[in-house]
Scaffold this motif. Structure first.
Motif, PDB file in Angstrom:
ATOM      1  N   ARG A   1      33.118  50.445  40.282  1.00  0.00           N
ATOM      2  CA  ARG A   1      33.688  50.182  41.614  1.00  0.00           C
ATOM      3  C   ARG A   1      35.094  49.618  41.451  1.00  0.00           C
ATOM      4  O   ARG A   1      35.299  48.666  40.709  1.00  0.00           O
ATOM      5  CB  ARG A   1      32.805  49.216  42.396  1.00  0.00           C
ATOM      6  CG  ARG A   1      33.305  49.019  43.801  1.00  0.00           C
ATOM      7  CD  ARG A   1      32.364  48.129  44.611  1.00  0.00           C
ATOM      8  NE  ARG A   1      32.853  47.988  45.938  1.00  0.00           N
ATOM      9  CZ  ARG A   1      32.481  48.750  46.958  1.00  0.00           C
ATOM     10  NH1 ARG A   1      31.611  49.709  46.775  1.00  0.00           N
ATOM     11  NH2 ARG A   1      32.973  48.556  48.162  1.00  0.00           N
TER      12      ARG A   1
ATOM     13  N   ARG B   1      31.032  52.945  57.740  1.00  0.00           N
ATOM     14  CA  ARG B   1      32.382  53.023  57.186  1.00  0.00           C
ATOM     15  C   ARG B   1      32.896  54.450  57.129  1.00  0.00           C
ATOM     16  O   ARG B   1      33.776  54.780  56.351  1.00  0.00           O
ATOM     17  CB  ARG B   1      32.449  52.382  55.800  1.00  0.00           C
ATOM     18  CG  ARG B   1      32.182  50.899  55.821  1.00  0.00           C
ATOM     19  CD  ARG B   1      32.225  50.267  54.471  1.00  0.00           C
ATOM     20  NE  ARG B   1      33.484  50.565  53.815  1.00  0.00           N
ATOM     21  CZ  ARG B   1      33.764  50.223  52.582  1.00  0.00           C
ATOM     22  NH1 ARG B   1      32.868  49.588  51.873  1.00  0.00           N
ATOM     23  NH2 ARG B   1      34.915  50.502  52.043  1.00  0.00           N
TER      24      ARG B   1
ATOM     25  N   GLU C   1      38.670  48.347  43.543  1.00  0.00           N
ATOM     26  CA  GLU C   1      39.304  47.986  44.808  1.00  0.00           C
ATOM     27  C   GLU C   1      40.658  47.375  44.472  1.00  0.00           C
ATOM     28  O   GLU C   1      40.790  46.593  43.562  1.00  0.00           O
ATOM     29  CB  GLU C   1      38.453  46.987  45.593  1.00  0.00           C
ATOM     30  CG  GLU C   1      38.970  46.794  46.993  1.00  0.00           C
ATOM     31  CD  GLU C   1      37.985  46.071  47.891  1.00  0.00           C
ATOM     32  OE1 GLU C   1      38.414  45.131  48.565  1.00  0.00           O
ATOM     33  OE2 GLU C   1      36.798  46.451  47.895  1.00  0.00           O
TER      34      GLU C   1
ATOM     35  N   HIS D   1      31.868  55.695  44.977  1.00  0.00           N
ATOM     36  CA  HIS D   1      30.909  54.792  44.334  1.00  0.00           C
ATOM     37  C   HIS D   1      29.526  54.901  44.979  1.00  0.00           C
ATOM     38  O   HIS D   1      28.507  54.882  44.285  1.00  0.00           O
ATOM     39  CB  HIS D   1      31.414  53.349  44.401  1.00  0.00           C
ATOM     40  CG  HIS D   1      30.496  52.378  43.744  1.00  0.00           C
ATOM     41  ND1 HIS D   1      30.336  52.309  42.373  1.00  0.00           N
ATOM     42  CD2 HIS D   1      29.670  51.440  44.254  1.00  0.00           C
ATOM     43  CE1 HIS D   1      29.457  51.388  42.083  1.00  0.00           C
ATOM     44  NE2 HIS D   1      29.039  50.828  43.208  1.00  0.00           N
TER      45      HIS D   1
ATOM     46  N   ASP E   1      44.515  45.631  45.910  1.00  0.00           N
ATOM     47  CA  ASP E   1      45.063  44.771  46.943  1.00  0.00           C
ATOM     48  C   ASP E   1      46.570  44.659  46.727  1.00  0.00           C
ATOM     49  O   ASP E   1      47.082  44.972  45.656  1.00  0.00           O
ATOM     50  CB  ASP E   1      44.407  43.393  46.868  1.00  0.00           C
ATOM     51  CG  ASP E   1      44.586  42.600  48.155  1.00  0.00           C
ATOM     52  OD1 ASP E   1      45.194  43.111  49.112  1.00  0.00           O
ATOM     53  OD2 ASP E   1      44.111  41.458  48.198  1.00  0.00           O
TER      54      ASP E   1
ATOM     55  N   ASN F   1      40.992  52.512  48.818  1.00  0.00           N
ATOM     56  CA  ASN F   1      39.792  51.687  48.665  1.00  0.00           C
ATOM     57  C   ASN F   1      38.593  52.307  49.375  1.00  0.00           C
ATOM     58  O   ASN F   1      37.477  52.292  48.857  1.00  0.00           O
ATOM     59  CB  ASN F   1      40.048  50.269  49.183  1.00  0.00           C
ATOM     60  CG  ASN F   1      40.923  49.458  48.250  1.00  0.00           C
ATOM     61  OD1 ASN F   1      41.036  49.771  47.071  1.00  0.00           O
ATOM     62  ND2 ASN F   1      41.555  48.433  48.780  1.00  0.00           N
TER      63      ASN F   1
ATOM     64  N   GLU G   1      44.355  50.779  51.542  1.00  0.00           N
ATOM     65  CA  GLU G   1      43.116  50.767  52.327  1.00  0.00           C
ATOM     66  C   GLU G   1      42.462  52.138  52.316  1.00  0.00           C
ATOM     67  O   GLU G   1      41.238  52.252  52.198  1.00  0.00           O
ATOM     68  CB  GLU G   1      43.397  50.301  53.751  1.00  0.00           C
ATOM     69  CG  GLU G   1      43.680  48.820  53.841  1.00  0.00           C
ATOM     70  CD  GLU G   1      44.125  48.362  55.218  1.00  0.00           C
ATOM     71  OE1 GLU G   1      44.232  49.211  56.139  1.00  0.00           O
ATOM     72  OE2 GLU G   1      44.357  47.160  55.384  1.00  0.00           O
TER      73      GLU G   1
ATOM     74  N   CYS H   1      37.446  55.231  47.277  1.00  0.00           N
ATOM     75  CA  CYS H   1      36.737  54.745  46.085  1.00  0.00           C
ATOM     76  C   CYS H   1      35.334  54.256  46.438  1.00  0.00           C
ATOM     77  O   CYS H   1      34.382  54.494  45.691  1.00  0.00           O
ATOM     78  CB  CYS H   1      37.527  53.628  45.418  1.00  0.00           C
ATOM     79  SG  CYS H   1      39.010  54.199  44.564  1.00  0.00           S
ATOM     80  N   ALA H   2      35.196  53.584  47.586  1.00  0.00           N
ATOM     81  CA  ALA H   2      33.876  53.111  48.019  1.00  0.00           C
ATOM     82  C   ALA H   2      32.950  54.290  48.302  1.00  0.00           C
ATOM     83  O   ALA H   2      31.769  54.251  47.947  1.00  0.00           O
ATOM     84  CB  ALA H   2      34.014  52.226  49.256  1.00  0.00           C
TER      85      ALA H   2
END
Length: 148
Positions: free
Chosen positions: A141, A17, A143, A133, A145, A126, A123, A129-130
């Motif tokens: 965590r 990712r 996320e 984390h 939308d 997110n 996106e 943030c991932a």
């Protein structure tokens, strides 16, 4: 003297990712590219750089903010086109729903365009943030939308 030769290689796989962009274009896994003075480099989801070779001619730009804005635009364009097929399917669905609810054509187009821009920003957020984390597992965590 000749400028130094610098080559960058993307060592991430699709499962990592990660992201590496050079001058607005993604560098895919295991690909490499020679870098030049003033190239714009984006590592991951939050780090933008401009490569500067000492002694090279000055870059033709008015200030650092303009450069940052152009990199941000490139990243946004890439993010919006990366999921283009999925986005087109969602846009067609929502356009049909809005038409069914008697929303005017131009208003529906404006709403879908805005939703696309917001989705691309979410996106990016997110993914950032991932990354945070993963580097700090004790953090909560998050996320986000978009819903219409």
């Amino acid at each position: 003297p000749d400028p130094p030769m610098v080559v960058i290689r993307n060592s991430c796989t699709d499962n990592d990712r990660g992201r590496l962009m050079i001058n607005g274009k993604p560098l895919t896994a295991d690909d490499s590219q020679e870098l030049n003075h003033a190239d714009r480099i984006v590592f991951g989801w939050a780090f933008c750089f401009r490569l500067v070779f000492s002694g090279a001619p000055d870059m033709d730009r008015s200030d650092g903010q303009e450069s940052f804005e152009s990199v941000a635009r490139e990243v946004m364009i890439n993010s919006m086109t990366a999921g283009q097929a999925q986005g087109m399917k969602a846009a067609a669905y929502w356009h049909g729903e809005l038409t069914r609810r008697t929303v005017q054509e131009d208003e529906a187009d404006q709403m879908i365009t805005l939703a696309g821009e917001v989705t691309a920003n979410l996106e990016e957020a997110n993914a950032l943030c991932a990354e945070i984390h993963e580097s700090s597992p004790g953090t909560l965590r998050i996320e986000m939308d978009v819903g219409m």
